[in-house]
Scaffold this motif. Structure first.
Motif, PDB file in Angstrom:
ATOM      1  N   LEU A 110     -13.474 -41.294 -59.245  1.00 37.70           N
ATOM      2  CA  LEU A 110     -13.753 -40.840 -57.699  1.00 37.70           C
ATOM      3  C   LEU A 110     -13.058 -39.889 -56.942  1.00 37.70           C
ATOM      4  CD1 LEU A 110     -15.931 -43.351 -55.900  1.00 37.70           C
ATOM      5  CD2 LEU A 110     -16.603 -42.244 -58.214  1.00 37.70           C
ATOM      6  N   THR A 111     -13.292 -38.717 -57.024  1.00 42.29           N
ATOM      7  CA  THR A 111     -13.670 -37.512 -55.666  1.00 42.29           C
ATOM      8  C   THR A 111     -13.685 -38.080 -54.844  1.00 42.29           C
ATOM      9  OG1 THR A 111     -13.759 -36.063 -57.341  1.00 42.29           O
ATOM     10  CG2 THR A 111     -13.085 -34.524 -55.139  1.00 42.29           C
ATOM     11  N   LEU A 112     -12.846 -38.177 -53.710  1.00 40.30           N
ATOM     12  CA  LEU A 112     -12.898 -39.389 -52.093  1.00 40.30           C
ATOM     13  C   LEU A 112     -12.849 -37.926 -50.895  1.00 40.30           C
ATOM     14  CD1 LEU A 112     -10.330 -42.476 -52.895  1.00 40.30           C
ATOM     15  CD2 LEU A 112     -13.217 -42.019 -52.992  1.00 40.30           C
ATOM     16  N   PHE A 113     -14.357 -37.628 -51.255  1.00 41.51           N
ATOM     17  CA  PHE A 113     -13.865 -36.933 -49.642  1.00 41.51           C
ATOM     18  C   PHE A 113     -13.795 -38.179 -49.354  1.00 41.51           C
ATOM     19  CE2 PHE A 113     -15.843 -33.471 -52.510  1.00 41.51           C
ATOM     20  CZ  PHE A 113     -14.631 -32.602 -52.550  1.00 41.51           C
ATOM     21  N   ASN A 419     -25.691 -41.481 -52.476  1.00 44.22           N
ATOM     22  CA  ASN A 419     -25.752 -42.083 -53.137  1.00 44.22           C
ATOM     23  C   ASN A 419     -26.062 -41.366 -54.860  1.00 44.22           C
ATOM     24  OD1 ASN A 419     -26.443 -44.557 -52.290  1.00 44.22           O
ATOM     25  ND2 ASN A 419     -27.997 -44.383 -51.463  1.00 44.22           N
ATOM     26  N   ASP A 420     -26.833 -39.841 -54.465  1.00 45.35           N
ATOM     27  CA  ASP A 420     -26.977 -38.709 -55.416  1.00 45.35           C
ATOM     28  C   ASP A 420     -25.256 -38.445 -55.801  1.00 45.35           C
ATOM     29  OD1 ASP A 420     -29.248 -39.042 -55.408  1.00 45.35           O
ATOM     30  OD2 ASP A 420     -30.085 -37.501 -53.778  1.00 45.35           O
ATOM     31  N   ALA A 421     -24.475 -38.647 -54.613  1.00 40.08           N
ATOM     32  CA  ALA A 421     -23.636 -37.606 -55.200  1.00 40.08           C
ATOM     33  C   ALA A 421     -21.640 -39.392 -55.842  1.00 40.08           C
ATOM     34  CB  ALA A 421     -22.098 -37.997 -54.175  1.00 40.08           C
ATOM     35  N   LEU A 422     -22.690 -40.089 -55.650  1.00 34.82           N
ATOM     36  CA  LEU A 422     -21.569 -40.888 -56.586  1.00 34.82           C
ATOM     37  C   LEU A 422     -21.882 -41.395 -58.165  1.00 34.82           C
ATOM     38  CD1 LEU A 422     -21.651 -44.831 -54.334  1.00 34.82           C
ATOM     39  CD2 LEU A 422     -19.986 -43.266 -54.791  1.00 34.82           C
ATOM     40  N   LYS A 423     -23.279 -40.808 -58.368  1.00 40.58           N
ATOM     41  CA  LYS A 423     -23.234 -40.454 -59.586  1.00 40.58           C
ATOM     42  C   LYS A 423     -23.147 -39.550 -60.344  1.00 40.58           C
ATOM     43  CE  LYS A 423     -28.026 -41.709 -58.541  1.00 40.58           C
ATOM     44  NZ  LYS A 423     -29.400 -41.604 -58.843  1.00 40.58           N
ATOM     45  N   SER A 427     -17.627 -39.140 -53.813  1.00 37.76           N
ATOM     46  CA  SER A 427     -17.820 -40.044 -52.808  1.00 37.76           C
ATOM     47  C   SER A 427     -17.550 -39.342 -51.009  1.00 37.76           C
ATOM     48  CB  SER A 427     -16.904 -41.402 -52.756  1.00 37.76           C
ATOM     49  OG  SER A 427     -16.902 -42.406 -51.812  1.00 37.76           O
ATOM     50  N   ILE A 428     -18.719 -39.057 -50.367  1.00 35.80           N
ATOM     51  CA  ILE A 428     -18.402 -39.045 -49.334  1.00 35.80           C
ATOM     52  C   ILE A 428     -18.794 -40.334 -47.809  1.00 35.80           C
ATOM     53  CG2 ILE A 428     -19.562 -37.176 -50.057  1.00 35.80           C
ATOM     54  CD1 ILE A 428     -21.963 -37.543 -48.732  1.00 35.80           C
ATOM     55  N   ALA A 429     -18.841 -39.552 -46.448  1.00 38.92           N
ATOM     56  CA  ALA A 429     -19.156 -40.240 -45.909  1.00 38.92           C
ATOM     57  C   ALA A 429     -20.333 -40.329 -44.883  1.00 38.92           C
ATOM     58  CB  ALA A 429     -17.853 -40.501 -44.648  1.00 38.92           C
TER      59      ALA A 429
END
Length: 470
Positions: A110-113, A419-423, A427-429
């Motif tokens: 994941l790109t962990l933003f 949820n859309d970004a995880l696909k 990952s966002i907060a």
């Protein structure tokens, strides 16, 4: 290759001066011929440099007058609104959302933003490894013995010496080491609060602090907070009679990144001391200032010993080392008692190694580069946001730290965006994580502590596209 390197270096230097305010909006740049003569480059190369800076919205041509510094489009984005939480204590945690976000913390795909720590690529890992080896060799019995209850002497001495940077004037005897800043906050809450007490915090606020307060049976009173100056002082004064304790992050709070003005810090300290209300100050981000000087802390104005000043290297040097501390003022005996019960000793080798790292000056060298990188990252993030995110998006203008706070139009739900970004392996907060009230559903925090690459820029663009589709 030499010409290409020179072109990139000159364009990068001018861009850096603009982004850091050396060259200001409206300043006139040298002419194409003058730039060519100054750097010994061809006219076409000089023109190419100006075209590159123009493509970044950093400069603009004016007919028959040359090139001038322009205000980048991202600098024209509006600030988020000051928060307006209800003036009642709530404790409705978004546990499912928080658990989901933090369960992704170790995922490499994941790109962990979403996780507010600096990437290992920005940390001096090789030098830290050497310090661990040296600490093992230098300590009696290889560091297998317990430390004194108050903590590693060298580390406490270096923290005290560094307090002069913000007007703290601490002595090593004023400081107790802890296993990270969260452990320091735990000890402070145990020492100064009881179940049923009301604790005042900023809104929005780091989720870990919210969960900690609720786990102690405290009522959480969220304070209206401005994205530039911090808690709204008029509201704070009106709410004082309801407060039993206060926990603030006045320097580069996550997620807003503001720095509370010195006048406000002094007033908060004075008001709380008059009422006998303890102030727990989380200064984890204080060393990550984008300006020339390290800001003062609330502890700088503490004459009564009423401020429990907490810090750590978790956001600056080594998140996994869990090296923190507290200068608890008049609550020192209570904190020592709580530490004896909770942990007895910190990790001997690690705390010795960090103490050595601070002693040698390597920490300051590392901080200078890290601060520069974080500020440049913010500028790059903001530029992508201005160009690829929905119309009406608002962003914070942090003065330091690791966080960028965004506010979308109200029709965009960032829990759905998450949820859309995880696909897409992003990952966002979501903003709802940063409150116990029904607010910030259209907001989110991004971590700017990732090394900037073309790939990261594309991921950010992709996130903007997903937001636009909502």
């Amino acid at each position: 290759m030499k010409k290409e390197f020179l072109y990139n270096e000159i364009a990068g230097n001018i861009a850096h001066q603009i982004r850091n305010g050396v060259l200001k909006t409206g300043d006139r740049l040298p002419s194409v011929r003058m730039l060519s003569a100054q750097h010994g480059i061809g006219i076409n190369t000089a023109k190419r440099i100006f075209l590159e800076l123009e493509s970044q919205s950093l400069i603009e041509p004016r007919s028959k007058s040359g090139y001038f510094v322009s205000m980048p489009r991202y600098m024209r984005l509006p600030l988020p609104e000051a928060s307006k939480p209800l003036a009642v204590a709530r404790n409705t945690e978004p546990n499912e959302l928080i658990d989901s976000v933090y369960s992704n913390m170790a995922r490499k795909d994941l790109t962990l933003f979403s996780i507010g720590v600096p990437s290992g690529d920005l940390l001096p890992l090789a030098k830290l490894k050497k310090e661990i080896v040296l600490a093992t060799r230098g300590l009696k019995d290889g560091g297998t013995e317990y430390e004194p209850l108050q903590g590693n002497e060298k580390l406490r001495r270096m923290i005290a010496a560094r307090s002069l940077n913000w007007g703290g004037r601490l002595k090593d005897g004023d400081i107790i080491t802890t296993n990270g800043c969260m452990n320091a906050l735990v000890l402070c809450l145990m020492a100064v609060t009881k179940p049923g007490h009301t604790i005042a915090i900023e809104s929005p606020c780091y989720p870990g602090i919210l969960q900690l307060a609720v786990s102690f049976g405290l009522k959480v009173l969220e304070l209206p907070t401005h994205p530039v100056t911090g808690i709204v002082m008029d509201a704070f004064k009106k709410l004082l009679p309801k407060i039993d304790a206060c926990l603030l992050v006045p320097n580069f709070n996550t997620p807003l990144g503001y720095c509370m003005p010195d006048g406000h810090k002094k007033e908060v300290v004075t008001l709380l001391a008059q009422k006998g209300i303890p102030l727990i100050e989380d200064d984890t981000y204080g060393d990550l200032h984008f300006g020339a000087e390290r800001p003062k802390c609330c502890k700088s104005f503490d004459k009564e010993g009423n401020v429990l000043w907490c810090g750590a290297v978790s956001k600056t040097l080594a998140p996994g080392y869990r090296v923190g501390w507290v200068a608890p003022g008049k609550y020192k005996d209570q904190i020592l008692r709580m530490k004896l019960i909770q942990s007895l000793s910190s990790t001997t080798i690690i705390h010795e190694a960090v103490g050595n790292f601070l002693l040698t000056g390597r920490y300051d060298n590392h901080l200078r580069q890290l601060r520069k990188t974080l500020q440049e990252n913010y500028n790059r993030y903001a530029q992508v946001i201005a160009n690829h995110f929905p119309q009406g998006t608002k962003i914070s203008q942090p003065q330091g730290g690791l966080a960028l706070w965004m506010e979308f139009p109200e029709n965009i739900d960032t829990a759905e965006l998450y949820n859309d970004a995880l696909k897409k392996q992003i990952s966002i907060a979501p903003g709802r994580m940063f409150t116990l009230q029904d607010q910030f559903q259209n907001c989110m925090r991004l971590c700017i502590g990732l090394p900037w690459t073309d790939s990261l820029g594309l991921k950010l663009q992709q996130l903007g596209k997903l937001a636009c589709n909502l």
